[in-house]
Design a protein around this motif. Structure first.
Motif, PDB file in Angstrom:
ATOM      1  N   UNK A 142       0.823  -1.206   0.000  1.00 57.17           N
ATOM      2  CA  UNK A 142       0.000   0.000   0.000  1.00 57.17           C
ATOM      3  C   UNK A 142       0.855   1.253   0.000  1.00 57.17           C
ATOM      4  N   UNK A 143       1.957   1.237   0.736  1.00 59.62           N
ATOM      5  CA  UNK A 143       2.854   2.396   0.781  1.00 59.62           C
ATOM      6  C   UNK A 143       3.440   2.664  -0.604  1.00 59.62           C
ATOM      7  N   UNK A 144       3.959   1.608  -1.237  1.00 62.77           N
ATOM      8  CA  UNK A 144       4.580   1.762  -2.548  1.00 62.77           C
ATOM      9  C   UNK A 144       3.547   2.151  -3.607  1.00 62.77           C
ATOM     10  N   UNK A 145       2.339   1.602  -3.525  1.00 59.26           N
ATOM     11  CA  UNK A 145       1.302   1.935  -4.504  1.00 59.26           C
ATOM     12  C   UNK A 145       0.958   3.423  -4.442  1.00 59.26           C
ATOM     13  N   UNK A 146       0.872   3.964  -3.225  1.00 54.03           N
ATOM     14  CA  UNK A 146       0.531   5.377  -3.072  1.00 54.03           C
ATOM     15  C   UNK A 146       1.663   6.260  -3.610  1.00 54.03           C
ATOM     16  N   UNK A 147       2.898   5.870  -3.325  1.00 52.29           N
ATOM     17  CA  UNK A 147       4.050   6.629  -3.817  1.00 52.29           C
ATOM     18  C   UNK A 147       4.138   6.542  -5.336  1.00 52.29           C
ATOM     19  N   UNK A 148       3.894   5.342  -5.887  1.00 47.09           N
ATOM     20  CA  UNK A 148       3.917   5.168  -7.342  1.00 47.09           C
ATOM     21  C   UNK A 148       2.924   6.109  -8.017  1.00 47.09           C
ATOM     22  N   UNK A 149       1.708   6.150  -7.505  1.00 44.77           N
ATOM     23  CA  UNK A 149       0.686   6.999  -8.106  1.00 44.77           C
ATOM     24  C   UNK A 149       1.096   8.464  -8.041  1.00 44.77           C
ATOM     25  N   UNK A 150       1.682   8.878  -6.931  1.00 47.89           N
ATOM     26  CA  UNK A 150       2.109  10.262  -6.774  1.00 47.89           C
ATOM     27  C   UNK A 150       3.204  10.611  -7.775  1.00 47.89           C
ATOM     28  N   UNK A 151       4.171   9.716  -7.942  1.00 45.62           N
ATOM     29  CA  UNK A 151       5.266   9.965  -8.875  1.00 45.62           C
ATOM     30  C   UNK A 151       4.748  10.075 -10.302  1.00 45.62           C
ATOM     31  N   UNK A 152       3.889   9.155 -10.695  1.00 41.63           N
ATOM     32  CA  UNK A 152       3.398   9.145 -12.069  1.00 41.63           C
ATOM     33  C   UNK A 152       2.533  10.362 -12.376  1.00 41.63           C
ATOM     34  N   UNK A 153       1.874  10.902 -11.368  1.00 40.66           N
ATOM     35  CA  UNK A 153       1.032  12.083 -11.582  1.00 40.66           C
ATOM     36  C   UNK A 153       1.843  13.379 -11.620  1.00 40.66           C
ATOM     37  N   UNK A 154       3.020  13.354 -11.009  1.00 47.17           N
ATOM     38  CA  UNK A 154       3.767  14.596 -10.849  1.00 47.17           C
ATOM     39  C   UNK A 154       5.083  14.662 -11.605  1.00 47.17           C
ATOM     40  N   UNK A 155       5.587  13.524 -12.089  1.00 45.06           N
ATOM     41  CA  UNK A 155       6.866  13.551 -12.807  1.00 45.06           C
ATOM     42  C   UNK A 155       6.574  13.648 -14.292  1.00 45.06           C
ATOM     43  N   UNK A 156       6.532  14.847 -14.854  1.00 47.84           N
ATOM     44  CA  UNK A 156       6.035  15.087 -16.206  1.00 47.84           C
ATOM     45  C   UNK A 156       6.883  14.449 -17.291  1.00 47.84           C
ATOM     46  N   UNK A 157       8.153  14.154 -17.007  1.00 54.11           N
ATOM     47  CA  UNK A 157       9.011  13.574 -18.035  1.00 54.11           C
ATOM     48  C   UNK A 157       8.584  12.172 -18.416  1.00 54.11           C
ATOM     49  N   UNK A 158       7.827  11.520 -17.553  1.00 54.70           N
ATOM     50  CA  UNK A 158       7.485  10.114 -17.801  1.00 54.70           C
ATOM     51  C   UNK A 158       6.078   9.997 -18.353  1.00 54.70           C
ATOM     52  N   UNK A 159       5.846  10.596 -19.493  1.00 52.73           N
ATOM     53  CA  UNK A 159       4.542  10.452 -20.139  1.00 52.73           C
ATOM     54  C   UNK A 159       4.401   9.087 -20.793  1.00 52.73           C
ATOM     55  N   UNK A 160       5.521   8.401 -21.062  1.00 55.85           N
ATOM     56  CA  UNK A 160       5.416   7.096 -21.710  1.00 55.85           C
ATOM     57  C   UNK A 160       4.900   6.037 -20.753  1.00 55.85           C
ATOM     58  N   UNK A 161       4.924   6.282 -19.442  1.00 53.76           N
ATOM     59  CA  UNK A 161       4.520   5.270 -18.469  1.00 53.76           C
ATOM     60  C   UNK A 161       3.005   5.247 -18.310  1.00 53.76           C
ATOM     61  N   UNK A 162       2.324   4.874 -19.382  1.00 58.67           N
ATOM     62  CA  UNK A 162       0.864   4.870 -19.382  1.00 58.67           C
ATOM     63  C   UNK A 162       0.277   3.473 -19.357  1.00 58.67           C
ATOM     64  N   UNK A 163       1.043   2.464 -19.752  1.00 56.04           N
ATOM     65  CA  UNK A 163       0.544   1.092 -19.720  1.00 56.04           C
ATOM     66  C   UNK A 163       1.159   0.361 -18.537  1.00 56.04           C
ATOM     67  N   UNK A 164       0.581  -0.786 -18.220  1.00 56.87           N
ATOM     68  CA  UNK A 164       1.077  -1.575 -17.090  1.00 56.87           C
ATOM     69  C   UNK A 164       2.528  -1.970 -17.283  1.00 56.87           C
ATOM     70  N   UNK A 165       2.886  -2.402 -18.495  1.00 60.16           N
ATOM     71  CA  UNK A 165       4.264  -2.837 -18.750  1.00 60.16           C
ATOM     72  C   UNK A 165       5.236  -1.667 -18.676  1.00 60.16           C
TER      73      UNK A 165
END
Length: 286
Positions: free
Chosen positions: A108-131
């Protein structure tokens, strides 16, 4: 531990070291103590038991958040997001399963951090699929050194993660932050059990991992739609254009021109909208 103690969940960037020192003062629980508290919470909804379970695991959140230092975000923000995940884990923890809270809470801790990073780190627009998300969060630990990947190394990683070698090479160029040591250093001897090596086992088929995946899938589907519905038309259009479009997404300047305002104003509207959506998603999980 007195009942008047306050759970230090708000982390100030300027006072981070003081916060870390504070949470390290809370003693770790023995398995028997943890079991007794968890049963009080599970059977009687005992708020004091929940508080003690959270306090004793705040240092775990700090340790996990440190492993994401290379993504260019404030440590205080990562810790605060991880604390939200910890509280969710404590609320859902079932002592009858026979596992320690630490093992359950890591997901749960890592899932919450993952979501925060993906929403706020604009350089990683390619990280849209599960893989691609899997690639984003695993590439650093899979690299053999600090230098850029060669074609052979990229192909090996691509085969292991089920992505294209070109995606691996592109992601490698984006991830310019520091690498994280898998093993605990001498300075971290007291927290050796919370070092990344301690929780990098493949747990995809564990019941807790499946529950986490189901929760995240719900948030990405019905939860996302519900969150978007809370926004006004302009805010929704900005969020959809920036984050949910099929192409690379609109820039702040493009949207500023469309609405006749400054790019900074668009950024403010976007951040306010994302925060409102986040509160809605948290409410849905709770």
């Amino acid at each position: 531990m007195t009942s008047t103690a306050v759970i230090p969940l708000t982390v100030s960037t300027g006072n981070l070291e003081s916060y870390i020192h504070s949470v390290n003062q809370f003693p770790l629980l023995t398995q028997e103590e943890e079991q007794a508290l968890a049963e009080r919470l599970h059977r009687h909804n005992d708020v004091e038991a929940a508080r003690q379970l959270v306090l004793s695991h705040l240092r775990v959140v700090v340790s996990i958040a440190r492993s994401y230092a290379g993504y260019g975000l404030q440590q205080a923000d990562l810790i605060q997001e991880g604390n939200i995940g910890l509280m969710k884990a404590v609320k859902r923890f079932d002592p009858s399963r026979g596992v320690r809270l630490f093992s359950f809470a890591v997901h749960w801790i890592k899932a919450e951090i993952h979501e925060f990073i993906l929403k706020n780190w604009r350089l990683v627009r390619v990280a849209t699929t599960k893989s691609q998300r899997k690639l984003f969060f695993n590439l650093r630990s899979m690299k053999s050194g600090f230098s850029a990947l060669n074609e052979r190394e990229a192909q090996d990683i691509a085969e292991q993660l089920g992505v294209k070698a070109s995606d691996v090479m592109e992601m490698d160029t984006r991830l310019s932050g520091q690498d994280i040591s898998l093993e605990p250093t001498e300075a971290d001897d007291d927290n050796a059990q919370q070092a990344p090596i301690a929780y990098l086992a493949d747990t995809r088929n564990e019941p807790t991992a499946r529950l986490e995946q189901q929760a995240i899938a719900h948030l990405h589907g019905e939860g996302l739609i519900a969150a978007l519905d809370t926004l006004d038309a302009r805010s929704r259009h900005i969020v959809e254009s920036r984050w949910l479009s099929d192409d690379s997404g609109a820039t702040l300047h493009e949207l500023a021109a469309e609405y006749g305002v400054s790019a900074e104003r668009i950024r403010q509207i976007e951040q306010k909208a994302l925060q409102k959506m986040r509160q809605q998603l948290i409410a849905l999980v709770d």
